[in-house]
Write a protein that holds these residues in place. Structure first.
Motif, PDB file in Angstrom:
ATOM      1  N   ILE A  11       0.903  -1.219  -0.237  1.00 35.95           N
ATOM      2  CA  ILE A  11      -0.052   0.011  -0.006  1.00 35.95           C
ATOM      3  C   ILE A  11       0.815   1.281  -0.091  1.00 35.95           C
ATOM      4  O   ILE A  11       0.597   2.245  -0.818  1.00 35.95           O
ATOM      5  CB  ILE A  11      -0.908  -0.030   1.209  1.00 35.95           C
ATOM      6  N   TRP A  12       1.881   1.337   0.851  1.00 40.32           N
ATOM      7  CA  TRP A  12       2.874   2.474   0.847  1.00 40.32           C
ATOM      8  C   TRP A  12       3.260   2.476  -0.589  1.00 40.32           C
ATOM      9  O   TRP A  12       3.564   3.947  -0.949  1.00 40.32           O
ATOM     10  CB  TRP A  12       3.926   2.396   1.911  1.00 40.32           C
ATOM     11  N   GLU A  13       3.834   1.590  -1.254  1.00 40.75           N
ATOM     12  CA  GLU A  13       4.339   1.544  -2.475  1.00 40.75           C
ATOM     13  C   GLU A  13       3.482   2.212  -3.481  1.00 40.75           C
ATOM     14  O   GLU A  13       3.606   3.150  -4.590  1.00 40.75           O
ATOM     15  CB  GLU A  13       4.655   0.323  -2.946  1.00 40.75           C
ATOM     16  N   ALA A  14       2.206   1.882  -3.393  1.00 34.38           N
ATOM     17  CA  ALA A  14       1.181   2.507  -4.477  1.00 34.38           C
ATOM     18  C   ALA A  14       0.811   3.946  -4.084  1.00 34.38           C
ATOM     19  O   ALA A  14       0.747   4.672  -4.949  1.00 34.38           O
ATOM     20  CB  ALA A  14      -0.304   1.726  -4.319  1.00 34.38           C
ATOM     21  N   LEU A  15       0.760   4.283  -2.746  1.00 31.53           N
ATOM     22  CA  LEU A  15       0.664   5.535  -2.446  1.00 31.53           C
ATOM     23  C   LEU A  15       1.801   6.259  -2.773  1.00 31.53           C
ATOM     24  O   LEU A  15       1.694   7.705  -3.197  1.00 31.53           O
ATOM     25  CB  LEU A  15       0.400   5.786  -0.919  1.00 31.53           C
ATOM     26  N   ALA A  16       3.140   5.973  -2.808  1.00 27.67           N
ATOM     27  CA  ALA A  16       4.538   6.730  -3.422  1.00 27.67           C
ATOM     28  C   ALA A  16       3.904   7.206  -4.938  1.00 27.67           C
ATOM     29  O   ALA A  16       4.732   7.841  -5.603  1.00 27.67           O
ATOM     30  CB  ALA A  16       5.498   5.810  -3.388  1.00 27.67           C
ATOM     31  N   GLY A  17       3.000   6.377  -5.531  1.00 28.04           N
ATOM     32  CA  GLY A  17       2.739   7.037  -6.949  1.00 28.04           C
ATOM     33  C   GLY A  17       1.534   7.967  -7.195  1.00 28.04           C
ATOM     34  O   GLY A  17       1.202   8.288  -8.261  1.00 28.04           O
ATOM     35  N   VAL A  18       1.050   8.359  -5.828  1.00 29.94           N
ATOM     36  CA  VAL A  18      -0.080   9.170  -5.890  1.00 29.94           C
ATOM     37  C   VAL A  18       0.559  10.743  -5.697  1.00 29.94           C
ATOM     38  O   VAL A  18       1.060  11.125  -5.014  1.00 29.94           O
ATOM     39  CB  VAL A  18      -1.075   9.073  -4.768  1.00 29.94           C
ATOM     40  N   PRO A  19       0.591  11.439  -7.063  1.00 33.51           N
ATOM     41  CA  PRO A  19       1.194  12.797  -6.926  1.00 33.51           C
ATOM     42  C   PRO A  19       0.313  13.730  -6.182  1.00 33.51           C
ATOM     43  O   PRO A  19      -1.092  13.671  -5.853  1.00 33.51           O
ATOM     44  CB  PRO A  19       0.948  13.229  -8.543  1.00 33.51           C
ATOM     45  N   ASP A  20       1.057  14.565  -5.562  1.00 30.17           N
ATOM     46  CA  ASP A  20       0.271  15.601  -4.967  1.00 30.17           C
ATOM     47  C   ASP A  20      -0.380  16.460  -6.076  1.00 30.17           C
ATOM     48  O   ASP A  20       0.130  16.849  -7.079  1.00 30.17           O
ATOM     49  CB  ASP A  20       1.482  16.876  -4.357  1.00 30.17           C
TER      50      ASP A  20
END
Length: 163
Positions: A11-20
């Protein structure tokens, strides 16, 4: 991958792909917004702290978090926002600070301990590195930034406020 095979690290890895949503060169994890990830069977709970309590992008961020986690195959996602502890610019990681600078936004100085001051901290031009800059407006495109102009290269730029 099924929901039972997914770990908090996934999940952390997926969230690292969510841009500001306001600064696409950094992610919500780069900015230190994601505070916690919990898994309980087929349910994931993600807690985040917005960079500003009145941030107009809160719904976009929450929906992006939900979409990223559901994209892993997690059927139930709860997204919580919290203002405690309040977000600080000290949570921005070093790599993100450099990407902000390359994007043309002066990264914030460390906020450090103590009271918030009304005086702006020294800001370095993200283009030429000069400290010969003048603030032209207390608020930039978002409330967390100020507008500046460089006295050396004459370029205008935004700079993050340290909070």
């Amino acid at each position: 991958m099924t929901a039972l095979q997914i770990s908090p690290e996934h999940i952390w890895e997926a969230l690292a792909g969510v841009p500001d949503p306001e600064i696409p060169v950094v992610s919500i994890t780069d900015m230190g917004m994601v505070r916690d990830v919990q898994l309980d069977g087929k349910k994931a709970t993600v807690t985040f702290t917005p960079t500003f309590s009145g941030c107009p992008a809160l719904r976009v961020i929450a929906q992006s978090i939900e979409d990223a986690v559901k994209g892993l195959g997690v059927p139930e996602v709860e997204v919580r926002s919290t203002l405690t502890p309040p977000w600080t610019t000290d949570w921005i990681n070093a790599d993100a600070r450099e990407r902000l600078r390359q994007y043309g936004i002066a990264p914030p100085a460390p906020a450090g301990e103590g009271l918030i001051t009304l005086e702006a901290e020294p800001t370095r031009c993200p283009r030429c590195g000069s400290l010969n800059v003048s603030m032209t407006a207390s608020f930039g495109s978002t409330l967390c930034k100020r507008l500046y102009v460089c006295g050396n290269c004459k370029e205008p730029f935004e700079g993050f406020k340290s909070v």
